[in-house]
Design a protein around this motif. Structure first.
Motif, PDB file in Angstrom:
ATOM      1  N   MET A   1      -2.991  23.132  -8.404  1.00  8.52           N
ATOM      2  CA  MET A   1      -1.825  22.283  -8.534  1.00  8.52           C
ATOM      3  C   MET A   1      -1.601  21.472  -7.266  1.00  8.52           C
ATOM      4  SD  MET A   1       1.822  23.464  -9.858  1.00  8.52           S
ATOM      5  CE  MET A   1       2.275  22.591 -11.277  1.00  8.52           C
ATOM      6  N   SER A   2      -1.801  22.114  -6.111  1.00  7.86           N
ATOM      7  CA  SER A   2      -1.638  21.408  -4.838  1.00  7.86           C
ATOM      8  C   SER A   2      -2.662  20.296  -4.696  1.00  7.86           C
ATOM      9  CB  SER A   2      -1.751  22.388  -3.674  1.00  7.86           C
ATOM     10  OG  SER A   2      -3.031  22.994  -3.691  1.00  7.86           O
ATOM     11  N   ALA A   3      -3.895  20.524  -5.235  1.00 10.82           N
ATOM     12  CA  ALA A   3      -4.922  19.490  -5.164  1.00 10.82           C
ATOM     13  C   ALA A   3      -4.526  18.287  -6.008  1.00 10.82           C
ATOM     14  CB  ALA A   3      -6.271  20.048  -5.641  1.00 10.82           C
ATOM     15  N   ALA A   4      -3.897  18.575  -7.171  1.00  6.72           N
ATOM     16  CA  ALA A   4      -3.463  17.468  -8.037  1.00  6.72           C
ATOM     17  C   ALA A   4      -2.357  16.662  -7.385  1.00  6.72           C
ATOM     18  CB  ALA A   4      -2.990  18.021  -9.385  1.00  6.72           C
ATOM     19  N   LYS A   5      -1.466  17.358  -6.654  1.00  7.58           N
ATOM     20  CA  LYS A   5      -0.377  16.654  -5.993  1.00  7.58           C
ATOM     21  C   LYS A   5      -0.876  15.808  -4.833  1.00  7.58           C
ATOM     22  CE  LYS A   5       3.455  19.729  -7.120  1.00  7.58           C
ATOM     23  NZ  LYS A   5       4.515  20.591  -6.581  1.00  7.58           N
ATOM     24  N   SER A   6      -1.965  16.248  -4.198  1.00 10.13           N
ATOM     25  CA  SER A   6      -2.477  15.515  -3.042  1.00 10.13           C
ATOM     26  C   SER A   6      -3.214  14.241  -3.428  1.00 10.13           C
ATOM     27  CB  SER A   6      -3.409  16.412  -2.226  1.00 10.13           C
ATOM     28  OG  SER A   6      -4.541  16.774  -3.002  1.00 10.13           O
ATOM     29  N   ARG A   7      -3.619  14.130  -4.698  1.00  9.02           N
ATOM     30  CA  ARG A   7      -4.301  12.927  -5.137  1.00  9.02           C
ATOM     31  C   ARG A   7      -3.312  11.779  -5.273  1.00  9.02           C
ATOM     32  NH1 ARG A   7      -7.570  15.452 -10.253  1.00  9.02           N
ATOM     33  NH2 ARG A   7      -8.888  16.942  -9.081  1.00  9.02           N
ATOM     34  N   PRO A   8      -3.713  10.586  -4.875  1.00  9.54           N
ATOM     35  CA  PRO A   8      -2.817   9.437  -5.057  1.00  9.54           C
ATOM     36  C   PRO A   8      -2.669   9.113  -6.531  1.00  9.54           C
ATOM     37  CG  PRO A   8      -4.960   8.711  -4.250  1.00  9.54           C
ATOM     38  CD  PRO A   8      -4.959  10.221  -4.187  1.00  9.54           C
ATOM     39  N   SER A   9      -1.455   8.835  -6.948  1.00 11.88           N
ATOM     40  CA  SER A   9      -1.197   8.519  -8.347  1.00 11.88           C
ATOM     41  C   SER A   9      -1.710   7.125  -8.676  1.00 11.88           C
ATOM     42  CB  SER A   9       0.306   8.599  -8.628  1.00 11.88           C
ATOM     43  OG  SER A   9       0.996   7.630  -7.853  1.00 11.88           O
ATOM     44  N   TRP A  10      -1.865   6.851  -9.965  1.00 14.67           N
ATOM     45  CA  TRP A  10      -2.352   5.544 -10.381  1.00 14.67           C
ATOM     46  C   TRP A  10      -1.328   4.466 -10.063  1.00 14.67           C
ATOM     47  CZ3 TRP A  10       0.256   2.484 -13.775  1.00 14.67           C
ATOM     48  CH2 TRP A  10       1.239   3.098 -14.565  1.00 14.67           C
ATOM     49  N   GLN A  11      -0.016   4.854 -10.036  1.00 15.75           N
ATOM     50  CA  GLN A  11       1.002   3.864  -9.681  1.00 15.75           C
ATOM     51  C   GLN A  11       0.832   3.414  -8.234  1.00 15.75           C
ATOM     52  OE1 GLN A  11       1.647   6.840 -11.063  1.00 15.75           O
ATOM     53  NE2 GLN A  11       3.263   6.707 -12.622  1.00 15.75           N
ATOM     54  N   LEU A  12       0.521   4.361  -7.336  1.00 18.39           N
ATOM     55  CA  LEU A  12       0.327   4.011  -5.932  1.00 18.39           C
ATOM     56  C   LEU A  12      -0.911   3.144  -5.753  1.00 18.39           C
ATOM     57  CD1 LEU A  12       1.056   4.327  -2.945  1.00 18.39           C
ATOM     58  CD2 LEU A  12      -0.286   6.439  -2.905  1.00 18.39           C
ATOM     59  N   ILE A  13      -1.993   3.511  -6.449  1.00 15.90           N
ATOM     60  CA  ILE A  13      -3.231   2.717  -6.356  1.00 15.90           C
ATOM     61  C   ILE A  13      -2.991   1.306  -6.885  1.00 15.90           C
ATOM     62  CG2 ILE A  13      -5.597   2.530  -7.178  1.00 15.90           C
ATOM     63  CD1 ILE A  13      -5.696   5.572  -7.275  1.00 15.90           C
ATOM     64  N   PHE A  14      -2.290   1.197  -8.000  1.00 21.52           N
ATOM     65  CA  PHE A  14      -2.002  -0.116  -8.580  1.00 21.52           C
ATOM     66  C   PHE A  14      -1.128  -0.950  -7.645  1.00 21.52           C
ATOM     67  CE2 PHE A  14       0.749  -2.890 -11.103  1.00 21.52           C
ATOM     68  CZ  PHE A  14      -0.200  -3.652 -11.753  1.00 21.52           C
ATOM     69  N   THR A  15      -0.139  -0.301  -7.025  1.00 25.72           N
ATOM     70  CA  THR A  15       0.766  -1.019  -6.112  1.00 25.72           C
ATOM     71  C   THR A  15       0.010  -1.547  -4.901  1.00 25.72           C
ATOM     72  OG1 THR A  15       2.631   0.379  -6.793  1.00 25.72           O
ATOM     73  CG2 THR A  15       2.858  -0.832  -4.715  1.00 25.72           C
ATOM     74  N   ILE A  16      -0.858  -0.703  -4.327  1.00 21.79           N
ATOM     75  CA  ILE A  16      -1.649  -1.130  -3.167  1.00 21.79           C
ATOM     76  C   ILE A  16      -2.580  -2.278  -3.550  1.00 21.79           C
ATOM     77  CG2 ILE A  16      -3.417  -0.407  -1.522  1.00 21.79           C
ATOM     78  CD1 ILE A  16      -2.178   2.376  -1.568  1.00 21.79           C
ATOM     79  N   ALA A  17      -3.213  -2.163  -4.715  1.00 21.50           N
ATOM     80  CA  ALA A  17      -4.118  -3.223  -5.164  1.00 21.50           C
ATOM     81  C   ALA A  17      -3.363  -4.521  -5.414  1.00 21.50           C
ATOM     82  CB  ALA A  17      -4.838  -2.784  -6.433  1.00 21.50           C
ATOM     83  N   MET A  18      -2.167  -4.422  -5.986  1.00 25.65           N
ATOM     84  CA  MET A  18      -1.387  -5.615  -6.281  1.00 25.65           C
ATOM     85  C   MET A  18      -0.969  -6.322  -4.994  1.00 25.65           C
ATOM     86  SD  MET A  18       2.236  -5.917  -8.326  1.00 25.65           S
ATOM     87  CE  MET A  18       3.082  -5.050  -6.989  1.00 25.65           C
ATOM     88  N   TYR A  19      -0.429  -5.555  -4.036  1.00 29.15           N
ATOM     89  CA  TYR A  19      -0.011  -6.169  -2.776  1.00 29.15           C
ATOM     90  C   TYR A  19      -1.216  -6.675  -1.979  1.00 29.15           C
ATOM     91  CZ  TYR A  19       4.886  -4.872  -3.195  1.00 29.15           C
ATOM     92  OH  TYR A  19       6.192  -4.781  -3.602  1.00 29.15           O
ATOM     93  N   GLY A  20      -2.329  -5.970  -2.079  1.00 30.18           N
ATOM     94  CA  GLY A  20      -3.534  -6.454  -1.411  1.00 30.18           C
ATOM     95  C   GLY A  20      -4.009  -7.771  -1.993  1.00 30.18           C
ATOM     96  N   PHE A  21      -3.944  -7.880  -3.333  1.00 25.60           N
ATOM     97  CA  PHE A  21      -4.356  -9.123  -3.988  1.00 25.60           C
ATOM     98  C   PHE A  21      -3.458 -10.280  -3.600  1.00 25.60           C
ATOM     99  CE2 PHE A  21      -4.155 -12.077  -7.605  1.00 25.60           C
ATOM    100  CZ  PHE A  21      -5.498 -12.399  -7.733  1.00 25.60           C
ATOM    101  N   MET A  22      -2.153 -10.004  -3.382  1.00 24.79           N
ATOM    102  CA  MET A  22      -1.210 -11.065  -3.051  1.00 24.79           C
ATOM    103  C   MET A  22      -1.274 -11.465  -1.581  1.00 24.79           C
ATOM    104  SD  MET A  22       2.285 -10.401  -5.248  1.00 24.79           S
ATOM    105  CE  MET A  22       2.633  -8.837  -4.441  1.00 24.79           C
ATOM    106  N   TYR A  23      -1.389 -10.466  -0.683  1.00 28.04           N
ATOM    107  CA  TYR A  23      -1.205 -10.755   0.734  1.00 28.04           C
ATOM    108  C   TYR A  23      -2.492 -10.758   1.550  1.00 28.04           C
ATOM    109  CZ  TYR A  23       3.740 -10.187  -0.235  1.00 28.04           C
ATOM    110  OH  TYR A  23       5.001 -10.335  -0.751  1.00 28.04           O
ATOM    111  N   LEU A  24      -3.565 -10.185   1.033  1.00 26.86           N
ATOM    112  CA  LEU A  24      -4.826 -10.219   1.772  1.00 26.86           C
ATOM    113  C   LEU A  24      -5.333 -11.641   1.972  1.00 26.86           C
ATOM    114  CD1 LEU A  24      -6.938  -8.512   3.183  1.00 26.86           C
ATOM    115  CD2 LEU A  24      -8.162  -8.316   1.002  1.00 26.86           C
ATOM    116  N   PRO A  25      -5.292 -12.516   0.955  1.00 23.63           N
ATOM    117  CA  PRO A  25      -5.710 -13.907   1.199  1.00 23.63           C
ATOM    118  C   PRO A  25      -4.879 -14.597   2.273  1.00 23.63           C
ATOM    119  CG  PRO A  25      -5.620 -13.466  -1.152  1.00 23.63           C
ATOM    120  CD  PRO A  25      -5.004 -12.288  -0.477  1.00 23.63           C
ATOM    121  N   ILE A  26      -3.578 -14.300   2.332  1.00 21.32           N
ATOM    122  CA  ILE A  26      -2.732 -14.894   3.364  1.00 21.32           C
ATOM    123  C   ILE A  26      -3.146 -14.399   4.742  1.00 21.32           C
ATOM    124  CG2 ILE A  26      -0.361 -15.068   4.234  1.00 21.32           C
ATOM    125  CD1 ILE A  26       0.607 -14.862   1.375  1.00 21.32           C
TER     126      ILE A  26
END
Length: 270
Positions: A1-26
């Motif tokens: 259970m602790s291993a599952a909690k330590s994994r990043p959720s898909w919401q976090l991965i999606f959020t990082i990817a979204m902000y990276g797509f928006m601000y990395l080009p800038i």
């Protein structure tokens, strides 16, 4: 259970990817604006030469002056008309009010290309009747007033909806004339919303390309038009530097607008 909690959720991965797509080009654009090379794709060392060259570029400075003239004049006129329109729609009842409200806010949802073509056709038709009507910087200003007016009216209307109507009525009961009640009671309450709407409209006016391109005469060229004409032959580091400056200025204006909105909400809550 602790291993599952330590994994990043898909919401976090999606959020990082979204902000990276928006601000990395800038971030990449800002990085290469300090490139000493003439070519954006090859790094040859840190340099401020492209920021300095902007100060000596007469075409950039001229187009910047045209953009500032258009934005300041259009926003100033729209601030007066937009505030009057919002107050009139909020306080008075008249036949066709719903239709008038819908028509007034149409520029918010109509595509820019449709507004640009319609404005151009209207100006050409007008010029065939009146010889003094010619495409120039003033026709750009007239076209910008159309959408700036709608944005300012929406922001002011939102503020009006949250105001206590008893404030103005109390001023009238205490002997103030309708004009005095508006200037001394209602207008100070609306001022944060008016300033926020003006800053939003100013940024949109400075950023506009389509409407300006369709309504500009031979002697007028706004900053977005000048940038577009240059990037068609390739993106150079001086355009990167100019883009970074515009992003910083836009961010600062957005921060100021948010500050006024926050102060307005604080006053309402107190």
């Amino acid at each position: 259970m602790s291993a599952a909690k330590s994994r990043p959720s898909w919401q976090l991965i999606f959020t990082i990817a979204m902000y990276g797509f928006m601000y990395l080009p800038i971030g990449i654009l800002a990085f290469y604006s300090f490139n000493a090379s003439r070519y954006s794709s090859r790094w040859e060392g840190f340099s401020l030469r492209w920021y300095v060259s902007l100060l000596n570029d007469s075409r950039i400075l001229s187009s910047l002056w045209d953009s500032l003239t258009v934005a300041i004049v259009a926003v100033a006129i729209s601030a007066v008309l937009g505030t009057m329109m919002a107050v009139g729609l909020a306080k008075y009842q008249f036949r066709g009010k719903g239709l008038y409200r819908g028509i007034s806010y149409l520029p918010l949802i109509i595509p820019d290309i449709a507004i640009a073509v319609a404005t151009l056709v209207f100006l050409v038709t007008l010029s065939s009747v009146f010889s003094f009507v010619r495409l120039s910087i003033w026709t750009i200003i007239a076209a910008h007033i159309v959408f700036c007016l709608a944005y300012i009216a929406v922001v002011v209307s939102t503020r009006l909806a949250g105001l206590n109507p008893d404030l103005e009525e109390a001023a009238l009961d205490l002997g103030a004339t309708p004009r005095q009640a508006f200037i001394k009671v209602l207008l100070p309450e609306l001022m944060p919303a008016i300033l926020s709407g003006c800053l939003l409209a100013f940024v949109l006016s400075m950023d506009d390309l389509l409407i300006s391109s369709f309504t500009a005469g031979s002697g007028a060229s706004t900053l977005p038009m000048e940038i577009f004409s240059r990037v068609r032959t390739g993106v150079r580091p001086d355009i990167n530097a100019l883009s970074v400056i515009l992003i910083l200025v836009s961010g600062m204006l957005a921060f100021v607008s948010e500050y006024f909105r926050y102060r307005s909400d604080q006053r309402r809550s107190n």
